[in-house]
Design a protein around this motif. Structure first.
Motif, PDB file in Angstrom:
ATOM      1  N   GLU A  56      -9.157  11.188   7.127  1.00  0.00           N
ATOM      2  CA  GLU A  56      -7.737  11.111   6.789  1.00  0.00           C
ATOM      3  C   GLU A  56      -7.015  10.290   7.847  1.00  0.00           C
ATOM      4  O   GLU A  56      -7.199  10.503   9.045  1.00  0.00           O
ATOM      5  CB  GLU A  56      -7.106  12.502   6.721  1.00  0.00           C
ATOM      6  CG  GLU A  56      -5.622  12.469   6.355  1.00  0.00           C
ATOM      7  CD  GLU A  56      -4.948  13.817   6.505  1.00  0.00           C
ATOM      8  OE1 GLU A  56      -4.796  14.506   5.483  1.00  0.00           O
ATOM      9  OE2 GLU A  56      -4.581  14.176   7.654  1.00  0.00           O
ATOM     10  N   LEU A  57      -6.204   9.336   7.385  1.00  0.00           N
ATOM     11  CA  LEU A  57      -5.318   8.580   8.261  1.00  0.00           C
ATOM     12  C   LEU A  57      -3.895   9.028   7.973  1.00  0.00           C
ATOM     13  O   LEU A  57      -3.518   9.247   6.810  1.00  0.00           O
ATOM     14  CB  LEU A  57      -5.429   7.076   8.015  1.00  0.00           C
ATOM     15  CG  LEU A  57      -6.643   6.329   8.557  1.00  0.00           C
ATOM     16  CD1 LEU A  57      -7.888   6.654   7.745  1.00  0.00           C
ATOM     17  CD2 LEU A  57      -6.404   4.830   8.551  1.00  0.00           C
ATOM     18  N   SER A  58      -3.100   9.168   9.009  1.00  0.00           N
ATOM     19  CA  SER A  58      -1.691   9.505   8.824  1.00  0.00           C
ATOM     20  C   SER A  58      -0.862   8.704   9.812  1.00  0.00           C
ATOM     21  O   SER A  58      -1.327   8.345  10.893  1.00  0.00           O
ATOM     22  CB  SER A  58      -1.449  11.004   9.004  1.00  0.00           C
ATOM     23  OG  SER A  58      -1.719  11.401  10.335  1.00  0.00           O
ATOM     24  N   TRP A  59       0.362   8.410   9.406  1.00  0.00           N
ATOM     25  CA  TRP A  59       1.281   7.704  10.294  1.00  0.00           C
ATOM     26  C   TRP A  59       2.713   7.998   9.877  1.00  0.00           C
ATOM     27  O   TRP A  59       2.970   8.565   8.803  1.00  0.00           O
ATOM     28  CB  TRP A  59       1.006   6.202  10.298  1.00  0.00           C
ATOM     29  CG  TRP A  59       1.229   5.495   8.987  1.00  0.00           C
ATOM     30  CD1 TRP A  59       2.387   4.955   8.509  1.00  0.00           C
ATOM     31  CD2 TRP A  59       0.237   5.243   7.972  1.00  0.00           C
ATOM     32  NE1 TRP A  59       2.188   4.387   7.278  1.00  0.00           N
ATOM     33  CE2 TRP A  59       0.878   4.543   6.926  1.00  0.00           C
ATOM     34  CE3 TRP A  59      -1.119   5.531   7.855  1.00  0.00           C
ATOM     35  CZ2 TRP A  59       0.200   4.136   5.773  1.00  0.00           C
ATOM     36  CZ3 TRP A  59      -1.784   5.129   6.708  1.00  0.00           C
ATOM     37  CH2 TRP A  59      -1.130   4.437   5.691  1.00  0.00           C
ATOM     38  N   LEU A  60       3.644   7.612  10.744  1.00  0.00           N
ATOM     39  CA  LEU A  60       5.063   7.834  10.496  1.00  0.00           C
ATOM     40  C   LEU A  60       5.730   6.546  10.036  1.00  0.00           C
ATOM     41  O   LEU A  60       5.402   5.457  10.513  1.00  0.00           O
ATOM     42  CB  LEU A  60       5.760   8.336  11.763  1.00  0.00           C
ATOM     43  CG  LEU A  60       5.229   9.633  12.383  1.00  0.00           C
ATOM     44  CD1 LEU A  60       6.041   9.974  13.631  1.00  0.00           C
ATOM     45  CD2 LEU A  60       5.265  10.777  11.389  1.00  0.00           C
ATOM     46  N   LEU A  61       6.648   6.682   9.097  1.00  0.00           N
ATOM     47  CA  LEU A  61       7.576   5.609   8.737  1.00  0.00           C
ATOM     48  C   LEU A  61       8.915   6.007   9.340  1.00  0.00           C
ATOM     49  O   LEU A  61       9.557   6.951   8.882  1.00  0.00           O
ATOM     50  CB  LEU A  61       7.682   5.469   7.219  1.00  0.00           C
ATOM     51  CG  LEU A  61       6.406   5.041   6.489  1.00  0.00           C
ATOM     52  CD1 LEU A  61       6.654   4.991   4.987  1.00  0.00           C
ATOM     53  CD2 LEU A  61       5.921   3.688   6.986  1.00  0.00           C
ATOM     54  N   VAL A  62       9.311   5.279  10.370  1.00  0.00           N
ATOM     55  CA  VAL A  62      10.415   5.763  11.195  1.00  0.00           C
ATOM     56  C   VAL A  62      11.773   5.281  10.712  1.00  0.00           C
ATOM     57  O   VAL A  62      12.636   6.075  10.350  1.00  0.00           O
ATOM     58  CB  VAL A  62      10.195   5.371  12.672  1.00  0.00           C
ATOM     59  CG1 VAL A  62      11.345   5.871  13.529  1.00  0.00           C
ATOM     60  CG2 VAL A  62       8.878   5.943  13.181  1.00  0.00           C
ATOM     61  N   SER A  63      11.993   3.956  10.693  1.00  0.00           N
ATOM     62  CA  SER A  63      13.376   3.509  10.548  1.00  0.00           C
ATOM     63  C   SER A  63      13.624   2.449   9.484  1.00  0.00           C
ATOM     64  O   SER A  63      14.770   2.226   9.114  1.00  0.00           O
ATOM     65  CB  SER A  63      13.873   2.967  11.896  1.00  0.00           C
ATOM     66  OG  SER A  63      13.057   1.883  12.309  1.00  0.00           O
ATOM     67  N   ASP A  64      12.592   1.770   9.008  1.00  0.00           N
ATOM     68  CA  ASP A  64      12.821   0.635   8.111  1.00  0.00           C
ATOM     69  C   ASP A  64      12.877   1.101   6.657  1.00  0.00           C
ATOM     70  O   ASP A  64      11.856   1.484   6.080  1.00  0.00           O
ATOM     71  CB  ASP A  64      11.704  -0.398   8.287  1.00  0.00           C
ATOM     72  CG  ASP A  64      12.040  -1.720   7.607  1.00  0.00           C
ATOM     73  OD1 ASP A  64      12.940  -1.728   6.741  1.00  0.00           O
ATOM     74  OD2 ASP A  64      11.407  -2.735   7.937  1.00  0.00           O
ATOM     75  N   PRO A  65      14.051   1.060   6.023  1.00  0.00           N
ATOM     76  CA  PRO A  65      14.161   1.534   4.636  1.00  0.00           C
ATOM     77  C   PRO A  65      13.520   0.593   3.625  1.00  0.00           C
ATOM     78  O   PRO A  65      13.386   0.952   2.451  1.00  0.00           O
ATOM     79  CB  PRO A  65      15.676   1.623   4.426  1.00  0.00           C
ATOM     80  CG  PRO A  65      16.243   0.589   5.351  1.00  0.00           C
ATOM     81  CD  PRO A  65      15.346   0.593   6.557  1.00  0.00           C
ATOM     82  N   LYS A  66      13.123  -0.608   4.068  1.00  0.00           N
ATOM     83  CA  LYS A  66      12.565  -1.586   3.131  1.00  0.00           C
ATOM     84  C   LYS A  66      11.106  -1.296   2.783  1.00  0.00           C
ATOM     85  O   LYS A  66      10.590  -1.819   1.797  1.00  0.00           O
ATOM     86  CB  LYS A  66      12.667  -3.002   3.722  1.00  0.00           C
ATOM     87  CG  LYS A  66      14.084  -3.469   4.027  1.00  0.00           C
ATOM     88  CD  LYS A  66      14.121  -4.930   4.417  1.00  0.00           C
ATOM     89  CE  LYS A  66      13.321  -5.235   5.669  1.00  0.00           C
ATOM     90  NZ  LYS A  66      13.871  -4.571   6.869  1.00  0.00           N
ATOM     91  N   VAL A  67      10.430  -0.488   3.583  1.00  0.00           N
ATOM     92  CA  VAL A  67       9.004  -0.237   3.353  1.00  0.00           C
ATOM     93  C   VAL A  67       8.809   0.484   2.022  1.00  0.00           C
ATOM     94  O   VAL A  67       9.430   1.517   1.764  1.00  0.00           O
ATOM     95  CB  VAL A  67       8.404   0.610   4.491  1.00  0.00           C
ATOM     96  CG1 VAL A  67       6.965   0.988   4.167  1.00  0.00           C
ATOM     97  CG2 VAL A  67       8.468  -0.151   5.807  1.00  0.00           C
ATOM     98  N   ASN A  68       7.947  -0.079   1.167  1.00  0.00           N
ATOM     99  CA  ASN A  68       7.681   0.601  -0.106  1.00  0.00           C
ATOM    100  C   ASN A  68       6.205   0.635  -0.483  1.00  0.00           C
ATOM    101  O   ASN A  68       5.853   1.136  -1.544  1.00  0.00           O
ATOM    102  CB  ASN A  68       8.504  -0.030  -1.238  1.00  0.00           C
ATOM    103  CG  ASN A  68       7.899  -1.323  -1.755  1.00  0.00           C
ATOM    104  OD1 ASN A  68       7.160  -1.998  -1.032  1.00  0.00           O
ATOM    105  ND2 ASN A  68       8.201  -1.662  -3.001  1.00  0.00           N
ATOM    106  N   SER A  69       5.314   0.095   0.378  1.00  0.00           N
ATOM    107  CA  SER A  69       3.884   0.174   0.087  1.00  0.00           C
ATOM    108  C   SER A  69       3.094  -0.055   1.367  1.00  0.00           C
ATOM    109  O   SER A  69       3.648  -0.430   2.408  1.00  0.00           O
ATOM    110  CB  SER A  69       3.475  -0.855  -0.975  1.00  0.00           C
ATOM    111  OG  SER A  69       3.683  -2.174  -0.511  1.00  0.00           O
TER     112      SER A  69
END
Length: 229
Positions: A56-69
């Motif tokens: 399993e890989l996990s990570w955080l999406l912190v501040s950029d609202p543009k990320v969608n994939s």
């Protein structure tokens, strides 16, 4: 020094600086000639959790609202997986479970994308996948002594490695009850209560190869009798 020589050196230096600036400018325009390069927010605080032919890989999406994939590569980019994500206003966690992965230490590259296909810079991480070779390397926890004390057996265990989670013991006590107990790795002395004279027990050892591993690995059961001790 002759004044003409000094003047020539100054002019030559200025000319070299000008040519260098023009070269840098040409490089810059070559870089952005098709439009401004846009990078989206990259994966942050990447973690891996190895398991039995899976990881399993996990990570955080912190501040950029543009990320969608996102897209994850491994096996020298011969294998990959991609999916969409829904970014909220909070810090989001993305978890990706990869199955049927060969036992090995793998390098993973993670890219995130916006709806226009602009990507983040690559984020690399290393994770280990376990399998048959790891299981074959596991050994039962050993004991120093087993002695009877009235109706009980007293077991003094040998020191356990950090990856040893517990020992599972099964036996039928002197009242005919099936007993199953789990002895933690940090336990040094344990008591098997109401153990019948001449009775037998089965035990196996459980291992967790890393602190947050996906799977627990077991040795095969061994059988010992009091007469063998």
């Amino acid at each position: 020094m002759n004044t003409k020589i000094i003047y020539f050196i100054v002019v030559l230096s200025m000319f070299s600086t000008l040519m260098s600036c023009e070269k840098m400018e040409d490089t810059y325009f070559e870089f952005v000639k098709d439009g401004e390069t846009i990078y989206v927010g990259k994966a942050d605080s990447v973690k891996t959790r190895g398991g039995n032919n899976r990881i399993e890989l996990s990570w955080l999406l912190v501040s950029d609202p543009k990320v969608n994939s996102y897209k994850v590569y491994w096996n020298s980019r011969r294998d990959s997986i991609e999916n969409t994500v829904t970014k909220t206003t909070a810090v989001d966690t993305v978890r990706v479970l990869l199955t049927d992965i060969r036992e090995d230490v793998h390098n993973f590259e993670i890219f995130t994308y916006d709806k226009d296909g602009n990507s983040s810079v690559a984020v690399s991480t290393i994770g280990r996948v376990y399998g048959d070779n790891y299981k074959a390397s596991l050994l039962q926890r050993t004991y120093k002594t087993i002695n009877r004390s009235d109706d009980n057996l007293i077991v003094k265990w040998s020191e356990a490695p950090n990856t040893l989670l517990f020992v599972e013991i099964q036996y039928t006590d002197n009242m005919g009850n099936m007993v199953k107990k789990f002895v933690p790795g940090e336990t040094e002395v344990d008591s098997l209560k109401n153990f019948p004279v001449g009775g037998s027990l089965q035990y196996r050892t459980a291992f967790l190869p890393e602190p947050e591993a996906l799977d627990t690995f077991y040795t095969s059961f061994n059988t010992i009798t009091e007469d063998d001790i």
